[in-house]
Every structure is written in C-alpha cells, then in structure tokens.
Design a protein around this motif. Structure first.
Motif, short mmCIF file in Angstrom:
data_model
loop_
_atom_site.label_atom_id
_atom_site.label_comp_id
_atom_site.label_asym_id
_atom_site.label_seq_id
_atom_site.Cartn_x
_atom_site.Cartn_y
_atom_site.Cartn_z
N ARG A 122 5.27 -2.34 2.59
CA ARG A 122 5.72 -1.64 3.79
C ARG A 122 4.59 -1.32 4.76
NH1 ARG A 122 8.62 3.53 1.68
NH2 ARG A 122 8.72 3.90 3.92
N ARG A 123 3.37 -1.05 4.21
CA ARG A 123 2.32 -0.52 5.07
C ARG A 123 0.99 -1.27 4.99
NH1 ARG A 123 3.16 5.68 2.92
NH2 ARG A 123 5.33 5.94 3.58
N GLY A 124 0.87 -2.22 4.07
CA GLY A 124 -0.41 -2.89 3.86
C GLY A 124 -1.02 -3.44 5.14
N GLY A 125 -2.28 -3.09 5.40
CA GLY A 125 -2.96 -3.54 6.59
C GLY A 125 -2.77 -2.64 7.79
N GLY A 126 -1.87 -1.66 7.69
CA GLY A 126 -1.65 -0.72 8.79
C GLY A 126 -2.64 0.43 8.76
N GLY A 178 -8.51 5.34 6.20
CA GLY A 178 -7.90 5.15 7.50
C GLY A 178 -7.00 3.94 7.58
N GLY A 179 -7.00 3.09 6.55
CA GLY A 179 -6.15 1.90 6.53
C GLY A 179 -5.47 1.75 5.19
N TRP A 180 -4.23 1.26 5.21
CA TRP A 180 -3.50 1.05 3.96
C TRP A 180 -3.99 -0.22 3.26
CZ3 TRP A 180 -0.71 4.93 2.25
CH2 TRP A 180 -0.13 5.81 3.16
#
Length: 321
Positions: free
Chosen positions: A147-151, A105-107
């Motif tokens: 680009r998406r880490g933590g999203g 569910g998370g990057w």
C-alpha cells in the motif's frame, strides 16, 4: 457501662480497631507487591529479551531518549499523533523495522526489506532469509509494502546509529511479547468492500488483477537513466539520499558524479563509475567522512550488473543537471 457522647471509655476500642484495619490493609499491600514479582505470572521482562547482541533494556533507554512517546503510544500510554507501537514487532517483524528506522521519512520497499534479510541476526530471529517466507510470516509488513512502499511518511529521519536500531528492535520485540490483557483493543471493520480506487472510478480487485495479468506488448529497451530513476525509487534509495546536494541519512546525489569525495579514513576519491558501482554493491568499502558505517544495506546480491549500471547512469544525469 455504655459509651456516652464524648466519653473516653470508647477511645481505646476504636483506636485498636483502627490499628487492626491498618494492619490488614498493610498485609494486603505487601502480599500484592510480592505477587507482582512472582515468576509464576509468566510475564516477560526486558532483561530476558534480545535481538542478536542487542538487549531490550538498552532499547527502552533509546526509546525514552528520543522521546518516542511524544508521538506514539505504548500500551495506550503516550501521545496519539502516531500509531500504538505495543505490538509493532509482531505485525511487521524485525527486517521491516530495520529497513524503516534508518530512513523513517520513507516507507520501505520489498527490495529494502530483502536487503535486511541478508543480516545473520535477522535470519536467526525470523528463521528465514526468503522475502516470500518473511512476508507470509509478517503479513503486516506485506500490507504496508503493497500500500505504501516507496511513499513518504510524516515521521522525521532520526539520527539512529546501527546499534540503536538493533536495540529498538529488541525493545519492540519485548513489548510485543508482553501480556497486555487485550490492550490495545483490535479494530473490527464489518462489511468492508475490498476494492481499488482507480483514477477513473472504483473497480473490484479481481478486475484490477485481471488487467495486471494480461500480457503487455513487447517494449523497447528502457533508457538507462529512466531505468535507473525507477530503480532508486523501487529499492527505497530516495528515503536516505536526496537528488540534490541536501544531506539526509546518506549524502546527496546532486553534483556527486566525478566530484571529489572525502572518506572516513582521511583519503579522497573521485566519484567515477568504478567508485559509485562499488559503493552500491559494497557501501562499507569506502565510507564517506561524516557518515556512520554499516547503515546502508549491501546490494551485491540484490542488484544485477545492468541495474547497477542504470543507477550510475542516473547519478551521472544528476551531475549534468
């Protein structure tokens, strides 16, 4: 004597001709079937691919059991809600997959991938324990982290066990090694302008990098709670833990501080500072009842003492709320 219309004298040659054609087609079918199993084709098979102690054959069963093709494609077959996974291992590598699969569910962030590189299986498979060398070897992982880490993602958190994760990585390693003869096709984008979309408009990357490189004024010491809140986001903790009492991959943090925690060995412990610090550094030292062991990475060498203290301060603030 010639064959007349409806004459029986032509039946025997026709029948023989039909049987001859059938026999030729049967021989061609048998020859092609034998050819498809010849090792000379240099096609990889699942029984020859592994990741540490895990076999690709077992990973294929896990892939099918969780109906992954209900959302993803493999060599173009399946659904198109998610991306094609045929060359996923080749793009992002095993450490990124190991960081992503338990909490899809998370990057993953850089810290989450770095934690996976402590695993000897990862080091043996990638040939490095350095996050810098890993991201250079698997640029797809570097791009996703940037680009998406933590999203957040649209994929649900699935209840994979540690063994199932290793088996899936082995299976994706196998599919990346297949000779797909050019499938899936690669997307080519011509004239793409590498620019950043900022809040006030569009600015070139060079300007953004120059702004980031400019020296910032000295700041006061950060508030421990705020620092801890930022750390749990940067290290990907919120992909597995909720800030309330909701159960995700790991226990929720709401009201956790100073509460009584039941452990897998049947004992009970108070979630005080000492317990929380130990659980961050060595999560397998005291495993919470109802949760599998060896899922959370070991942060002993990844977090400094002041960072661990800041995270504990943040957990304390959740108890006060």
């Amino acid at each position: 004597m010639s064959c007349g219309t409806g004459g029986s004298s032509c039946e025997t040659p026709r029948r023989r001709g039909a049987f001859l054609v059938l026999a030729i087609l049967a021989l061609i079918f048998v020859a092609l079937s034998i050819f498809s199993f010849l090792k000379s084709r240099h096609q990889v098979t699942p029984d020859t691919v592994s990741f540490g102690p895990y076999q690709a054959v077992d990973g294929k069963r896990v892939f099918q059991a969780y109906n992954c093709m209900g959302c993803h494609t493999m060599v173009g077959n399946g659904a198109y809600l998610g991306p094609d996974l045929t060359e996923e291992y080749k793009r992002v590598g095993p450490a990124w997959l190991a960081a992503f699969l338990p909490s899809a569910g998370g990057w993953p962030t850089t810290a989450a991938v770095r934690a996976q590189l402590l695993d000897p299986n990862q080091q043996a498979d990638t040939g490095t324990d350095s996050i810098e060398a890993y991201l250079k070897k698997f640029p797809g992982a570097a791009q996703r982290i940037e680009r998406r880490g933590g999203g957040t993602t649209m994929m649900p958190n699935l209840p994979f066990s540690k063994d199932e994760i290793g088996q899936l990585i082995a299976y994706l390693k196998y599919t990346s090694a297949m000779n797909t003869e050019g499938w899936p096709p690669k997307v080519e984008v011509e004239g793409f302008d590498h620019r950043l979309q900022l809040a006030h408009g569009i600015a070139p990357v060079a300007q953004a990098n120059a702004a980031a490189a400019s020296p910032a004024p000295a700041a006061a010491a950060p508030d421990p709670v705020a620092h801890g809140a930022q750390l749990v986001k940067d290290t990907g903790c919120l992909a597995c833990h909720a800030t309330d009492e909701k159960r995700l991959v790991g226990p929720g943090w709401g009201g956790l501080y100073n509460s009584k925690v039941s452990l897998a060995d049947g004992s009970t412990v108070t979630a005080d500072d000492a317990y929380l610090k130990e659980s961050i550094r060595q999560p397998n030292a005291k495993v919470v009842a109802g949760y599998p062991a060896s899922v959370m990475p070991v942060y002993e060498t990844l977090l400094k003492d002041d960072e661990v203290n800041a995270i504990v301060a943040y957990l304390h603030s959740l108890e006060k709320q």
